[in-house]
Design an enzyme around this catalytic site. Structure first.
Site: not given
Length: 790
Positions: A739, A597, A645, A436-437, A515
């Protein structure tokens, strides 16, 4: 006043519990009375039950082997009586569209609720517990003044809890399905789920046996209803509220409802009738409490917490509460300490159960989404709905069934689901694992350096099918922090090219994606470890957004609302960055429209208050993000996939709704998105996420099965067993993990090794191949020393 001083040894127990009042004569209250009296026969214990001894609601109850083990240890007399009555079975039948899928190895034990109460009544009587039937208990406050301990086991509608709501802090949530408890006068062979697609909508049946077929049932032990020699089963019929109303069941009395349910499921019942016990249509209420104890009054069972019936935990939780409460009272020096210990011990267990129950409840609420799944996938999806049953333990329980599901999914022989390839346009991913980013905040002037090479290169070498960059910003003012990477210069593009070349050369078959995003109102902040979302002390830059609403009022900047020129500039920045990404050699491009964002800020009604063509209804809020997507898609090569996303919920009132999330995903898919990367939240600071294992995956599941569009699931997916389960159930096409890849860059290769897989979905790099087996950790075959005689 209580009859004895708390904590006086040798009088009435070490916690000063000589006189005990129990409000409610259900299994939890009765069992608590049994245990506390057995532990100290001198205790004076009274149970108040407003109903008569033979009154009961519901029919059969299910207990787990774990709970039975606790009962056996705590009171062998009760255990032996239960053991002689239990109906046991280990198979589940799932019937849908004329096909039955059977899965074995599950292990259930059930008996009639009335018989359970009779056993507990008899045990109470033998120990000297006073049972006051047909008697409303005095108010808890009055009992508390005359007793050392008051146990409130008065159920989901607890008067005790409501009388002291200011202290207990109850929260009661109701849900969208209607259900009714009924019974059949024969024993099903297995736990049975059956789906009926009616003219009104989808209805479902949950059924399980609770009484054995026997010709010599004694009336005292026979379950509710007329004599029979065929046993008995609990039957629950459930459906959405709108289906219930469309079918006219909202106007039916108990008898007519029972008759109509029997007709809908006549084949399952073999044409036999159902019966009720003053049954009515209910909506499930999830009960939670901030506190479980108030002075010398304590809540147990449904008064303290509820868990949806589809995981069979109501009686189980109540009995386990009683066990823990009695143990803590026995072990602790005084009552306050005992009640605190009881809550500390039970609350984590209950919360875990409630999370599983909530997942199961939501699955049945969303059942219409899944009815078109292939039959074995549908069955697997149902069995794993709560996340407590997974691909791994289902494979142990019934390898034949699980193998058939894997074959239907398309797993090559000997290949776990996560190592089954997936094609998106011209890109074939060798497995379903995505790194994942993750923002690293170590760039200088937007340039990725050696850290990024090692970070991304290590994870690509670690076996993931797709490794994603962090959010790469399209302009200097589009950065979150001064440490964010970018793609607004050719120098930055050259640095990214170095990384993509390494991945493609050193980890053949691995893909790397970029991304692209813009920070919007969440920009010009400190590095995460210096103060997340806090404005820079110096060197900041002005921020822009859909509307002039700061992310953190009174702390962050008030952003400039983008005008027409600003919108055009941002769109151009995205397309320029995308052109550079093409030259860098990225295999996939993801547009970041999540987490508050810039583009996400246009989508959420909480952050977009515009009154022009880019604000208001969802169609308008989508306009600018779609303009950016279309512009990027136009310059991105046709054979390379693009994903988006999104935040499927803002976890805040008035934010993105479930229907909004579907509309957003539908719009991007229609414009050519090859997959939707479904995240949640981080849009507004006052969010209240429902954290837990795989907590975001239901949002991906809903989009995938509503729209038939590929999805990437994210959010606390931590094990390869979870990944396999999500894929095989059809809830996701790819799983993104963050993680776990920080903890172990070789997470995917280790997942392959732990599953005994060595195929093309997870090839070890040649220099690492010698490490493809788990290293020994010490001798385990040495003779053990003799420590005892005999």
């Amino acid at each position: 006043m209580p009859s004895s001083a708390p904590g006086v040894p040798g009088t009435h127990g070490t916690s000063g519990t000589g006189r005990i009042a129990v409000i409610g004569g259900g299994p939890g209250g009765l069992y608590a009375a049994v245990l506390l009296k057995r532990l100290d026969p001198r205790r004076e214990i009274t149970v108040w039950e407003r109903n008569a001894p033979d009154d009961t609601f519901g029919f059969g109850v299910v207990l787990s082997d774990e709970t039975l083990g606790g009962i056996e240890h705590a009171d062998p007399v009760v255990y032996r009586a239960l053991r002689d009555e239990f109906v046991r079975w280990d198979t589940i039948d799932i019937v849908h569209r004329g096909a039955t899928q059977t899965s074995g190895g599950h292990g259930f034990a059930a008996l009639g609720r009335r018989r359970l109460l009779q056993i507990l009544h008899a045990r109470c009587a033998s120990l000297g517990v006073r049972l006051r039937f047909g008697t409303e208990a005095p108010p808890a406050a009055e009992l508390a003044a005359r007793h050392d301990l008051v146990i409130a086991a008065d159920g989901v509608h607890s008067a005790t809890r409501e009388a002291h709501a200011g202290h207990f802090g109850p929260r009661i949530s109701t849900h969208r399905n209607r259900y009714i408890w009924l019974a059949a006068d024969f024993a099903f062979d297995a736990f049975r789920f059956e789906i009926a697609e009616t003219e009104y909508g989808v209805m479902q049946l949950h059924a399980y046996p609770f009484s054995r077929p026997t010709p010599d049932h004694h009336p005292s032990t026979r379950p509710l209803g007329p004599p029979n020699d065929s046993g008995a089963s609990t039957v629950i019929v459930e459906m959405r509220e709108e289906v219930w109303r469309a079918a006219g069941l909202d106007t039916c009395d108990a008898a007519e409802s029972t008759e109509r349910c029997a007709k809908v499921f006549a084949e399952a019942l073999g044409g036999r009738p159902l019966r009720s016990n003053n049954s009515s249509w209910l909506t499930f209420a999830t009960v939670t409490n901030t506190r479980w104890a108030h002075g010398n009054t304590v809540l147990i069972g449904d008064a303290a917490h509820t868990a949806h019936f589809s995981i069979g935990s109501g009686t189980k939780l109540a009995v386990e509460d009683a066990l823990a409460l009695a143990a803590c009272i026995e072990e602790q020096p005084d009552l306050p300490t005992a009640l605190a210990a009881y809550e500390a011990e039970r609350r984590p267990v209950v919360l875990s159960t409630q999370r599983a129950a909530a997942a199961s409840l939501r699955w049945f609420e969303e059942l219409p989404l899944y009815v078109d799944q292939p039959p074995r996938r549908f069955a697997f999806n149902l069995l794993t709905r709560s996340r407590r049953v997974t691909h791994g333990n289902l494979r142990l329980r019934d390898s034949d069934f699980t193998g058939a599901v894997e074959e239907e999914f398309g797993c090559p022989s000997g290949t776990p689901p996560m190592f089954t390839p997936l094609r998106l346009r011209g890109l074939e991913l060798r497995n379903r694992v995505v790194v994942s980013p993750m923002d690293m905040y170590v760039a200088v002037d937007g340039l990725p350096g050696d850290f990024h090479l090692v970070h991304l290169g290590a994870r690509a070498l670690g076996g993931a099918g797709l490794t994603m960059t962090e959010m790469v910003c399209v302009s200097p003012e589009g950065r979150i922090t001064p440490g964010c990477t970018g793609l607004w210069t050719d120098e930055q593009a050259a640095a990214w090219s170095r990384i993509t070349r390494f991945v493609h050369d050193a980890a053949p078959g691995a893909a790397i994606g970029v991304q692209l995003g813009h920070s919007g109102r969440k920009g010009s902040t400190k590095l995460m470890w210096d103060g997340i979302d806090q404005p820079l002390d110096e060197g900041g830059w002005p921020v822009s957004a859909a509307s002039p609403i700061p992310y953190a009022p009174g702390v962050g900047q008030i952003p400039r609302a983008l005008d027409r020129a600003g919108l055009d500039t941002v769109r151009t920045q995205f397309t320029d960055a995308a052109r550079r990404a093409v030259r860098c050699g990225f295999d996939l491009l993801e547009l970041h429209c999540a987490h508050g964002y810039l583009l996400s800020g246009f989508l959420s009604p909480l952050t977009n208050r515009r009154t022009d063509a880019y604000g208001g209804p969802l169609e308008n809020r989508l306009r600018f993000p779609l303009e950016v997507f279309d512009a990027v898609r136009e310059v991105w090569p046709e054979d390379r996939p693009m994903t988006v996303r999104i935040s499927a919920t803002d976890w805040a009132e008035g934010g993105t709704s479930a229907e909004d999330a579907l509309g957003i995903a539908r719009a991007f898919a229609a414009h050519g998105a090859d997959a939707i990367d479904v995240s949640t939240g981080q849009v507004v600071p006052g969010e209240r996420p429902e954290y837990g294992r795989s907590y975001q995956t239901p949002y991906a599941d809903r989009i995938r099965n509503s729209l038939d569009v590929p999805v990437i699931a994210v959010g606390a997916i931590s094990s390869w067993d979870d990944v396999n389960s999500l894929l095989l159930a059809g809830r996701a096409d790819l799983c993104a993990l963050a993680r776990p890849h920080l903890y172990d860059p070789h997470w995917t290769l280790h997942a392959a090794a732990e599953q005994g897989y060595g195929g093309p979905g997870a090839p070890w790099p040649l220099p690492y191949r010698a490490g493809s087996r788990t290293p020994p950790t010490g001798r385990t075959d040495a003779p053990r020393p003799r420590l005892t005689l005999g």
